[in-house]
Design an enzyme around this catalytic site. Structure first.
Site, short mmCIF file in Angstrom:
data_model
loop_
_atom_site.label_atom_id
_atom_site.label_comp_id
_atom_site.label_asym_id
_atom_site.label_seq_id
_atom_site.Cartn_x
_atom_site.Cartn_y
_atom_site.Cartn_z
N HIS A 107 51.13 59.52 40.53
CA HIS A 107 52.16 58.88 39.71
C HIS A 107 52.36 59.69 38.43
O HIS A 107 53.47 59.96 38.03
CB HIS A 107 51.73 57.47 39.35
CG HIS A 107 52.60 56.81 38.35
ND1 HIS A 107 53.94 56.61 38.54
CD2 HIS A 107 52.32 56.31 37.12
CE1 HIS A 107 54.46 56.00 37.49
NE2 HIS A 107 53.50 55.82 36.61
N HIS B 227 60.74 60.87 35.14
CA HIS B 227 60.53 59.57 35.79
C HIS B 227 61.87 58.96 36.17
O HIS B 227 62.64 58.57 35.31
CB HIS B 227 59.79 58.65 34.82
CG HIS B 227 59.15 57.49 35.49
ND1 HIS B 227 59.72 56.83 36.54
CD2 HIS B 227 57.96 56.86 35.26
CE1 HIS B 227 58.93 55.84 36.93
NE2 HIS B 227 57.86 55.86 36.17
N CYS C 139 59.61 50.55 38.49
CA CYS C 139 59.42 51.85 39.14
C CYS C 139 58.91 51.75 40.56
O CYS C 139 58.83 52.75 41.27
CB CYS C 139 58.47 52.69 38.31
SG CYS C 139 58.98 52.78 36.60
#
Length: 519
Positions: free
Chosen positions: A328, A364, A188
């Protein structure tokens, strides 16, 4: 007694001349997301609190027993490569490459790189660094199914179109760019790692122009099943738009998404010479690592804290100057809380601190997460509006709701903005990854000295600094952290004019943070 002596240096030895460091600016942005394929449309939807999470339509989940109870994602419903990718490639390439090529060309268009400008560029000084966390999973998966029949049935492009660097390579072939070209895959934190390294390529003088960012398209049976096996996905199938709910007591896991985000970086003088609009300037960087566990965040959030502290120290920014964090926060049980605690540890003394999560609306995006949230961060500074946290209905115990942005967009005189995405020690598949931070600075009109300050921290794998500035118009789970600092300066009255960089202690910065790894 014999003694080894260091030879004396020649008195006539000449000192190397002190070279002024090249400055790197952001001049274009391109996105492909569940909430739009234009950077401005994308952020407008975020400000309105629109959710891009819905039931999966790309394939029938009921055909796969493992996925029968997992039917939601941040899936891109309508996407066309017409005008961006040649038809012959549209039929052969994996979607991650199609998203990458489209976002890359949109970044060029946004940056004013027309066909005429392309012809004038020194193509040996133009490079591409766009990565992917998972690469061409669909192409490779199809090849495995074909192999069950015969290798002769396999797509001859299955290997080239599956590896993560081929997206950058194909875009370079299309544009004729012969400068540095590769990809980085840090789960990520992929986008942020690529952005940082692309900026360093320009600073070292290896290129004047770089396209950088990340792309992923893992919403396919094998991709979804892999996350199901990790037991990290939300099971709220009956109400997809409510499934991603960072910091909420009822959160039950993250929601994967897909897309791409690409930034156009240029050396400052190069951008000025062609009269480009300038969004941001890269200032510096730092690296840290959580080094704790493959799937669990450090109990005290050390990876995040260390990265933030190093970032602030190297940039000369005080903690109290940070008043906005784009976290995040991927809606994971342990990750959200640990990250929040780390943020409060670093910035909790600021009564103006506001925190939000873009993932509450798009899920995400894996390797594209940091890049997409970087665009959201820049847009927050540009507009002076921070987007809401949706689905935060029952905040977890210990979470101060006065710190979190509410269910509606908020006007904020942003000093420091931080964006966190990717894995960090915050969620999913964490391993021993680095922590990244970037600092930007923006310019406002000399005639109007009402500064809009913003910071963004992005949780990911390396650390760098940028500064936002506009010329024409105001304009894995691997513990990884990307901290992006943003600062506003007066806008120039002409593209050829550049204000001298003010002392660090006189700047108010904005921070953006994003993570690395698959969480």
């Amino acid at each position: 007694m014999p003694v080894a002596m260091q030879p004396a240096k020649e008195s006539a030895e000449k000192k190397k001349p002190c070279m002024k460091q090249r400055r790197v600016v952001v001049t274009g942005m391109g996105v492909v997301t569940p909430l739009g394929h234009d950077a401005h449309v994308f952020y407008d939807n975020l400000l309105q609190g629109v959710s891009g999470i819905s039931e999966i339509e790309g394939f029938d989940c009921s055909h796969f027993p493992t996925l029968s109870e997992q039917r939601i994602a941040g899936e891109i419903k309508s996407f066309s490569t017409e005008g961006w990718v040649a038809p012959k490639f549209s039929k052969r390439m994996d979607k991650f490459m199609l998203y990458l090529l489209t976002a890359g060309k949109k970044a060029l268009a946004d940056g004013g790189i027309t066909e005429e400008v392309l012809l004038e560029l020194d193509k040996t000084k133009c490079g591409i660094l766009i990565g992917s966390a998972l690469g061409g999973m669909k192409v490779f998966s199809d090849a495995i199914e074909a192999l069950r029949i015969s290798y002769r049935k396999m797509n001859p492009f299955c290997v080239p179109f599956a590896i993560t660097n081929m997206g950058s390579a194909m875009l370079a072939i299309d544009l004729g760019w012969m400068g540095p070209n590769y990809s980085i895959s840090t789960a990520c934190a992929t986008s942020d790692s690529c952005i940082l390294n692309a900026a360093n390529v320009i600073i070292r003088g290896e290129a004047d122009v770089m396209l950088c960012g990340g792309a992923d398209a893992a919403i396919i049976p094998i991709g979804l099943a892999g996350f199901v096996a990790c037991n990290v996905l939300s099971q709220r199938n009956s109400d997809p738009t409510k499934s991603s709910r960072p910091w909420d007591t009822d959160r039950d896991g993250l929601v994967i998404g897909e897309g791409a985000s690409v930034l156009l970086l240029e050396e400052l003088e190069h951008a000025k010479k062609r009269g480009a609009k300038i969004y941001a300037e890269f200032l510096g960087g730092s690296l840290t690592c959580d080094a704790y566990h493959t799937t669990e965040p450090h109990p005290d959030g050390m990876g995040v804290v260390i990265c933030i502290e190093k970032a602030l120290a190297q940039s000369g920014v005080a903690r109290e100057d940070v008043n906005y964090v784009n976290a995040h926060a991927a809606s994971t049980l342990s990750g959200d809380l640990r990250e929040y605690q780390a943020l409060i540890h670093c910035f909790g003394q600021n009564p103006e601190l506001r925190v939000n999560s873009t993932k509450s609306m798009i899920g995400h995006l894996l390797g594209a997460a940091g890049g997409v949230e970087a665009v959201a961060t820049i847009q927050a500074i540009r507009t002076g509006w921070v987007h809401p946290n949706i689905n935060l209905e029952n905040p977890e115990e210990g979470i101060d709701t006065k710190v979190l942005v509410g269910p509606k967009k908020e006007r904020l005189d942003v000093k420091i903005e931080r964006q966190t995405s990717s894995i960090d020690s915050m969620d999913l598949l964490e391993t021993t990854a680095p922590v990244d931070a970037l600092l930007f600075k923006r310019l406002v009109s000399l005639a109007s000295v009402s500064p809009l300050w913003a910071w963004i921290a992005v949780l990911t794998a390396a650390f760098g600094f940028w500064r936002i500035r506009t010329v024409h118009s105001v304009p894995s789970r691997q513990p990884t952290l990307l901290l992006v600092l943003l600062h506003q300066m007066p806008r120039m009255t002409s593209p050829s004019t550049v204000l001298p960089r003010p002392p660090l202690n006189s700047r108010r910065m904005s921070t953006w943070r994003s993570g690395s790894g698959s969480g």
